[in-house]
Design a protein around this motif. Structure first.
Motif, PDB file in Angstrom:
ATOM      1  N   MET A   7      17.377 -76.027  -8.918  1.00 23.87           N
ATOM      2  CA  MET A   7      18.671 -75.581  -9.440  1.00 23.87           C
ATOM      3  C   MET A   7      18.500 -74.206 -10.073  1.00 23.87           C
ATOM      4  O   MET A   7      17.529 -73.949 -10.756  1.00 23.87           O
ATOM      5  CB  MET A   7      19.188 -76.581 -10.463  1.00 23.87           C
ATOM      6  N   SER A   8      19.410 -73.303  -9.844  1.00 20.67           N
ATOM      7  CA  SER A   8      19.328 -71.966 -10.406  1.00 20.67           C
ATOM      8  C   SER A   8      19.765 -71.969 -11.861  1.00 20.67           C
ATOM      9  O   SER A   8      20.452 -72.869 -12.313  1.00 20.67           O
ATOM     10  CB  SER A   8      20.213 -71.010  -9.597  1.00 20.67           C
TER      11      SER A   8
ATOM     12  N   ASN B 196      26.265 -66.748 -18.379  1.00 20.92           N
ATOM     13  CA  ASN B 196      27.577 -66.504 -18.971  1.00 20.92           C
ATOM     14  C   ASN B 196      28.386 -65.597 -18.058  1.00 20.92           C
ATOM     15  O   ASN B 196      27.834 -64.739 -17.362  1.00 20.92           O
ATOM     16  CB  ASN B 196      27.427 -65.836 -20.340  1.00 20.92           C
ATOM     17  N   TYR B 197      29.705 -65.782 -18.075  1.00 24.51           N
ATOM     18  CA  TYR B 197      30.562 -64.947 -17.238  1.00 24.51           C
ATOM     19  C   TYR B 197      30.687 -63.553 -17.835  1.00 24.51           C
ATOM     20  O   TYR B 197      30.760 -63.378 -19.042  1.00 24.51           O
ATOM     21  CB  TYR B 197      31.955 -65.556 -17.115  1.00 24.51           C
TER      22      TYR B 197
ATOM     23  N   ASN C 218      39.421 -74.853  -2.866  1.00 30.95           N
ATOM     24  CA  ASN C 218      39.053 -76.244  -3.130  1.00 30.95           C
ATOM     25  C   ASN C 218      37.639 -76.369  -3.690  1.00 30.95           C
ATOM     26  O   ASN C 218      37.338 -77.284  -4.443  1.00 30.95           O
ATOM     27  CB  ASN C 218      39.161 -77.079  -1.848  1.00 30.95           C
ATOM     28  N   GLY C 219      36.760 -75.428  -3.309  1.00 39.01           N
ATOM     29  CA  GLY C 219      35.382 -75.485  -3.797  1.00 39.01           C
ATOM     30  C   GLY C 219      35.115 -74.585  -4.983  1.00 39.01           C
ATOM     31  O   GLY C 219      33.984 -74.511  -5.474  1.00 39.01           O
ATOM     32  N   PHE C 220      36.166 -73.889  -5.471  1.00 37.46           N
ATOM     33  CA  PHE C 220      35.979 -72.916  -6.540  1.00 37.46           C
ATOM     34  C   PHE C 220      35.469 -73.561  -7.822  1.00 37.46           C
ATOM     35  O   PHE C 220      34.545 -73.062  -8.462  1.00 37.46           O
ATOM     36  CB  PHE C 220      37.303 -72.186  -6.796  1.00 37.46           C
ATOM     37  N   LYS C 221      36.070 -74.703  -8.221  1.00 36.60           N
ATOM     38  CA  LYS C 221      35.675 -75.358  -9.478  1.00 36.60           C
ATOM     39  C   LYS C 221      34.216 -75.809  -9.410  1.00 36.60           C
ATOM     40  O   LYS C 221      33.461 -75.646 -10.368  1.00 36.60           O
ATOM     41  CB  LYS C 221      36.597 -76.563  -9.739  1.00 36.60           C
TER      42      LYS C 221
ATOM     43  N   ASN D 173      28.534 -75.058 -11.163  1.00 35.92           N
ATOM     44  CA  ASN D 173      27.124 -74.975 -10.798  1.00 35.92           C
ATOM     45  C   ASN D 173      26.447 -73.703 -11.284  1.00 35.92           C
ATOM     46  O   ASN D 173      25.220 -73.646 -11.383  1.00 35.92           O
ATOM     47  CB  ASN D 173      26.964 -75.070  -9.277  1.00 35.92           C
ATOM     48  N   HIS D 174      27.249 -72.644 -11.584  1.00 33.28           N
ATOM     49  CA  HIS D 174      26.634 -71.356 -11.845  1.00 33.28           C
ATOM     50  C   HIS D 174      26.915 -70.764 -13.231  1.00 33.28           C
ATOM     51  O   HIS D 174      26.272 -69.777 -13.612  1.00 33.28           O
ATOM     52  CB  HIS D 174      27.076 -70.341 -10.785  1.00 33.28           C
TER      53      HIS D 174
END
Length: 414
Positions: free
Chosen positions: A1-2, A6-7, A24-27, A32-33
């Protein structure tokens, strides 16, 4: 896992493209990141158009230097009223969603679950509550204009009630188009009420889909009194979990758990609710995974004896024990505060004396399915020269070991 980060604004092009190409996969992507996925998600869904075809962008703005504001010509989403002002959009949505949960699932002020579809008088608890809520919003509009509305009750003539709603809303829209206004908090209190009223059914679909419009009311006025029905989980007889031991926590968590975790707030050291916060599903998982790790490592008999009870364990005992040792952990002060606020909220609302035992068991089962994130790094061992993998939390220990070895080597040369 990476490693999660913070954004910052440097990620904006990447995330905007991700949202537009794979909404649909954005959340899942930001979960994950990023360390603060809920905040990042709210920021982007409030300010980015996810439709494949362009829609009009609307910002509350003056139509001249003297008068009013303008509205989007065609409204397909409440977000269109707030492009460029995510803060007010989030505030409007947060207030609406929490109020609707209180009317249909759980009232935080009385610590009680709601039998939403139970009939009281002529209408259900849900429809009685929604009518009163809409009436409050309508009063906000009339008060902002310096006016009042006639007294309305659920027993008032339905046709007259609808007419008063529609006329007041139309009058308010004309008022803010043609008046010189300061966009202060009073302005936004009224404006958010206007958007909530005119986008009410859209807000339900987006944020509280367990409340639906009855089929026979699909073509009726949105201000009809008996319009809604609760189609969410049965909060009186509900366990909400699969027995599949291979199912992850995200899959196993029930709709009810997600609803409550988005509703229950954090609590500060004074025992007071922290406004505009929620425990959230991701917050629950990250916090309780650390409590779970603590239970696996501790030899405290109070904890081990309690855990033998399984889902019936008194989690307040376990959490209190963890809170006692939390300050001694080598963690940044702000992270300790984050954990404390989440855990105090979990204790106050989820594991309160008033909470139904089945609900407490549901969340204890959820905790048992959490897994603490592990961040792996790969490097060459300076002693053996072999490639090794380590958890990043081991790095400070390794650095200290190498420092001691270097000191010993240096001392041996004298």
């Amino acid at each position: 896992m990476s490693v999660k980060c913070n954004y910052s604004s440097i990620y904006y092009p990447l995330l905007r493209n991700q949202l537009l190409t794979d909404p649909n996969g954005f959340k899942d992507f930001i979960n994950n990141h990023f360390i603060n996925p809920d905040e990042v998600y709210r920021t982007f869904v409030s300010g980015v158009n996810t439709n494949s075809t362009p829609t009009s962008v609307f910002n509350i703005q003056a139509v001249s230097s003297r008068i009013g504001v303008e509205f989007p010509q065609e409204v397909t989403s409440p977000q269109q009223y707030y492009i460029g002002n995510a803060r007010q959009y989030n505030r409007m949505i947060d207030n609406a969603a929490k109020r609707l949960i209180a009317l249909s699932v759980f009232d935080i002020n009385t610590d009680s679950f709601i039998d939403a579809n139970a009939i009281v008088g002529s209408y259900s608890n849900l429809n009685n509550g929604i009518f009163k809520y809409k009436l409050e919003l309508l009063s906000n509009l009339s008060s902002f204009m310096g006016k009042s509305i006639p007294e309305l009750y659920v027993t008032s003539d339905p046709t007259q009630t609808i007419k008063i709603f529609e006329n007041t809303i139309e009058e308010y829209a004309a008022y803010i188009r043609n008046s010189e206004l300061t966009q202060d908090q009073a302005f936004f209190n009224a404006f958010n009420s206007y958007v909530t009223l005119t986008s009410f059914d859209d807000i339900l679909k987006l944020y509280t889909p367990f409340i639906e419009v009855k089929p026979e009311f699909k073509k009726s006025s949105s201000y009809s009194i008996d319009r809604y029905i609760y189609n969410g989980p049965n909060v009186t007889h509900y366990t909400g979990f699969s027995n599949n031991e291979f199912m992850g926590s995200e899959e196993a968590v029930s709709d009810l758990a997600k609803i409550l975790l988005s509703y229950f707030p954090e609590v500060n050291s004074e025992g007071e609710v922290i406004n505009n916060t929620s425990i959230s599903l991701s917050g629950f998982n990250s916090t309780l995974s650390k409590v779970k790790l603590f239970t696996e490592e501790t030899l405290d008999p109070d904890v081990t004896n309690e855990l033998k009870k399984g889902a019936n364990a008194n989690m307040n005992i376990v959490i209190n024990k963890y809170l006692q040792v939390l300050n001694s952990k080598a963690l940044p002060p702000e992270h300790i505060t984050y954990l404390q606020n989440k855990l105090r909220g979990i204790q106050k609302f989820i594991y309160s004396d008033n909470m139904a035992p089945q609900i407490k068991q549901m969340f204890t089962n959820l905790m048992s399915k959490t897994v603490l994130s592990s961040y792996i790094s790969y490097s060459t061992d300076p002693i053996s020269n072999n490639l090794t993998s380590k958890n990043l939390t081991d790095r400070p220990v390794s650095i200290e070991r190498f420092g001691i070895v270097d000191v010993v080597k240096a001392a041996s040369n004298y």
